[in-house]
Design a protein around this motif. Sequence first.
Motif, PDB file in Angstrom:
ATOM      1  N   VAL A  70       0.849  -1.199   0.000  1.00  0.00           N
ATOM      2  CA  VAL A  70       0.000   0.000   0.000  1.00  0.00           C
ATOM      3  C   VAL A  70       0.884   1.247   0.000  1.00  0.00           C
ATOM      4  CG1 VAL A  70      -1.762   1.310   1.266  1.00  0.00           C
ATOM      5  CG2 VAL A  70      -1.919  -1.191   1.133  1.00  0.00           C
ATOM      6  N   LEU A  71       1.911   1.229   0.843  1.00  0.00           N
ATOM      7  CA  LEU A  71       2.837   2.359   0.932  1.00  0.00           C
ATOM      8  C   LEU A  71       3.513   2.615  -0.414  1.00  0.00           C
ATOM      9  CD1 LEU A  71       4.202   4.341   3.062  1.00  0.00           C
ATOM     10  CD2 LEU A  71       6.079   2.685   3.059  1.00  0.00           C
ATOM     11  N   TYR A  72       4.042   1.558  -1.019  1.00  0.00           N
ATOM     12  CA  TYR A  72       4.739   1.700  -2.298  1.00  0.00           C
ATOM     13  C   TYR A  72       3.785   2.145  -3.404  1.00  0.00           C
ATOM     14  CZ  TYR A  72       8.440  -1.099  -0.029  1.00  0.00           C
ATOM     15  OH  TYR A  72       9.409  -1.580   0.822  1.00  0.00           O
ATOM     16  N   GLY A  73       2.569   1.648  -3.368  1.00  0.00           N
ATOM     17  CA  GLY A  73       1.570   2.084  -4.350  1.00  0.00           C
ATOM     18  C   GLY A  73       1.282   3.570  -4.230  1.00  0.00           C
ATOM     19  N   ALA A  74       1.235   4.051  -2.995  1.00  0.00           N
ATOM     20  CA  ALA A  74       0.979   5.473  -2.752  1.00  0.00           C
ATOM     21  C   ALA A  74       2.126   6.348  -3.246  1.00  0.00           C
ATOM     22  CB  ALA A  74       0.727   5.720  -1.265  1.00  0.00           C
ATOM     23  N   ALA A  75       3.315   5.786  -3.344  1.00  0.00           N
ATOM     24  CA  ALA A  75       4.469   6.546  -3.836  1.00  0.00           C
ATOM     25  C   ALA A  75       4.336   6.838  -5.330  1.00  0.00           C
ATOM     26  CB  ALA A  75       5.756   5.779  -3.558  1.00  0.00           C
ATOM     27  N   ARG A  76       3.606   5.981  -6.015  1.00  0.00           N
ATOM     28  CA  ARG A  76       3.391   6.133  -7.457  1.00  0.00           C
ATOM     29  C   ARG A  76       4.707   6.309  -8.238  1.00  0.00           C
ATOM     30  NH1 ARG A  76      -0.945   7.518  -5.376  1.00  0.00           N
ATOM     31  NH2 ARG A  76      -1.349   9.710  -5.229  1.00  0.00           N
ATOM     32  N   ASN A  77       5.617   5.404  -7.975  1.00  0.00           N
ATOM     33  CA  ASN A  77       6.877   5.394  -8.712  1.00  0.00           C
ATOM     34  C   ASN A  77       7.212   3.935  -9.022  1.00  0.00           C
ATOM     35  OD1 ASN A  77       9.729   5.283  -9.344  1.00  0.00           O
ATOM     36  ND2 ASN A  77       9.832   7.405  -8.639  1.00  0.00           N
ATOM     37  N   ALA A  78       6.784   3.514 -10.201  1.00  0.00           N
ATOM     38  CA  ALA A  78       6.939   2.109 -10.586  1.00  0.00           C
ATOM     39  C   ALA A  78       8.405   1.680 -10.623  1.00  0.00           C
ATOM     40  CB  ALA A  78       6.277   1.864 -11.939  1.00  0.00           C
ATOM     41  N   ARG A  79       9.279   2.574 -11.031  1.00  0.00           N
ATOM     42  CA  ARG A  79      10.702   2.215 -11.129  1.00  0.00           C
ATOM     43  C   ARG A  79      11.306   1.946  -9.753  1.00  0.00           C
ATOM     44  NH1 ARG A  79      14.105  -0.824 -12.794  1.00  0.00           N
ATOM     45  NH2 ARG A  79      16.184  -0.060 -13.172  1.00  0.00           N
ATOM     46  N   LEU A  80      11.057   2.836  -8.787  1.00  0.00           N
ATOM     47  CA  LEU A  80      11.562   2.602  -7.427  1.00  0.00           C
ATOM     48  C   LEU A  80      10.945   1.341  -6.828  1.00  0.00           C
ATOM     49  CD1 LEU A  80      11.809   6.073  -5.654  1.00  0.00           C
ATOM     50  CD2 LEU A  80      13.677   4.536  -6.289  1.00  0.00           C
ATOM     51  N   ASN A  81       9.672   1.112  -7.124  1.00  0.00           N
ATOM     52  CA  ASN A  81       8.995  -0.083  -6.623  1.00  0.00           C
ATOM     53  C   ASN A  81       9.681  -1.331  -7.178  1.00  0.00           C
ATOM     54  OD1 ASN A  81       7.114  -1.963  -5.689  1.00  0.00           O
ATOM     55  ND2 ASN A  81       5.405  -0.600  -6.068  1.00  0.00           N
ATOM     56  N   GLN A  82      10.015  -1.314  -8.464  1.00  0.00           N
ATOM     57  CA  GLN A  82      10.703  -2.459  -9.067  1.00  0.00           C
ATOM     58  C   GLN A  82      12.107  -2.622  -8.484  1.00  0.00           C
ATOM     59  OE1 GLN A  82       9.535  -4.863 -11.305  1.00  0.00           O
ATOM     60  NE2 GLN A  82      11.423  -5.800 -10.578  1.00  0.00           N
ATOM     61  N   ILE A  83      12.785  -1.528  -8.270  1.00  0.00           N
ATOM     62  CA  ILE A  83      14.117  -1.598  -7.665  1.00  0.00           C
ATOM     63  C   ILE A  83      14.027  -2.242  -6.282  1.00  0.00           C
ATOM     64  CG2 ILE A  83      15.987  -0.194  -6.668  1.00  0.00           C
ATOM     65  CD1 ILE A  83      15.532   1.736  -9.092  1.00  0.00           C
ATOM     66  N   MET A  84      13.023  -1.870  -5.500  1.00  0.00           N
ATOM     67  CA  MET A  84      12.860  -2.454  -4.164  1.00  0.00           C
ATOM     68  C   MET A  84      12.565  -3.946  -4.272  1.00  0.00           C
ATOM     69  SD  MET A  84      13.089  -2.296  -0.996  1.00  0.00           S
ATOM     70  CE  MET A  84      12.734  -0.955   0.096  1.00  0.00           C
ATOM     71  N   ARG A  85      11.714  -4.331  -5.211  1.00  0.00           N
ATOM     72  CA  ARG A  85      11.452  -5.768  -5.392  1.00  0.00           C
ATOM     73  C   ARG A  85      12.744  -6.506  -5.753  1.00  0.00           C
ATOM     74  NH1 ARG A  85       6.712  -3.958  -7.863  1.00  0.00           N
ATOM     75  NH2 ARG A  85       7.539  -4.328  -9.947  1.00  0.00           N
ATOM     76  N   ASP A  86      13.528  -5.909  -6.660  1.00  0.00           N
ATOM     77  CA  ASP A  86      14.787  -6.542  -7.051  1.00  0.00           C
ATOM     78  C   ASP A  86      15.745  -6.663  -5.863  1.00  0.00           C
ATOM     79  OD1 ASP A  86      13.812  -6.692  -9.636  1.00  0.00           O
ATOM     80  OD2 ASP A  86      14.989  -4.983 -10.367  1.00  0.00           O
ATOM     81  N   LEU A  87      15.828  -5.618  -5.063  1.00  0.00           N
ATOM     82  CA  LEU A  87      16.719  -5.640  -3.895  1.00  0.00           C
ATOM     83  C   LEU A  87      16.232  -6.626  -2.830  1.00  0.00           C
ATOM     84  CD1 LEU A  87      17.416  -1.820  -3.519  1.00  0.00           C
ATOM     85  CD2 LEU A  87      19.077  -3.579  -4.178  1.00  0.00           C
ATOM     86  N   SER A  88      14.934  -6.837  -2.787  1.00  0.00           N
ATOM     87  CA  SER A  88      14.365  -7.733  -1.781  1.00  0.00           C
ATOM     88  C   SER A  88      14.447  -9.192  -2.185  1.00  0.00           C
ATOM     89  CB  SER A  88      12.905  -7.356  -1.516  1.00  0.00           C
ATOM     90  OG  SER A  88      12.848  -6.062  -0.972  1.00  0.00           O
TER      91      SER A  88
END
Length: 171
Positions: A70-88
């Motif tokens: 929910v937090l990441y969705g609220a950020a509305r930045n698909a690239r950062l969200n993907q980077i976080m998934r990759d790092l995780s």
Amino acid sequence: MNSLKDDEVGVTMEAREFVFAALAELAAQRATRSELAGLRRELQRLGKLAANASTTPNEFKLATYAYVQVLYGAARNARLNQIMRDLSEGVGHAFGHLSMATQEMRQAEYEAYRDLTEAVAGRDKDKVHALARRMHSTGVARAQQLQAAIPAAVVEFRGRRRRTRPLSATV
């Protein structure tokens, strides 16, 4: 990659801390009322799980994943969200539960998410950034402390292997 003190794990966790803080900061700037309500619902769920002595670390970890989505969705930045998934991938999934191993740890994690939620709702991006970084580094420190207390064979992580050729291929 079988220790939180390994170089690769360390630099990955450091990067995750910054990306998590950036996503949280963007959420503080961009979250809609509906998204803030979603954060509060997920926070309420975390609170109930933290208070329940029979909650497993995995149950709590999965609930934190729902919150951060929910937090990441609220950020509305698909690239950062993907980077976080990759790092995780691997590191976060392998070690995340260690920071939530005891009810005391889960309660501390819930309180950190509560403070973060209040700061996001208050649109205080500087406070959100600082809280998110502290949450992440504190979680890593708790996981390191627990990992040091248990045998290496119990926490060894081999990671996911990505195949570069079909399973039917023979060598």
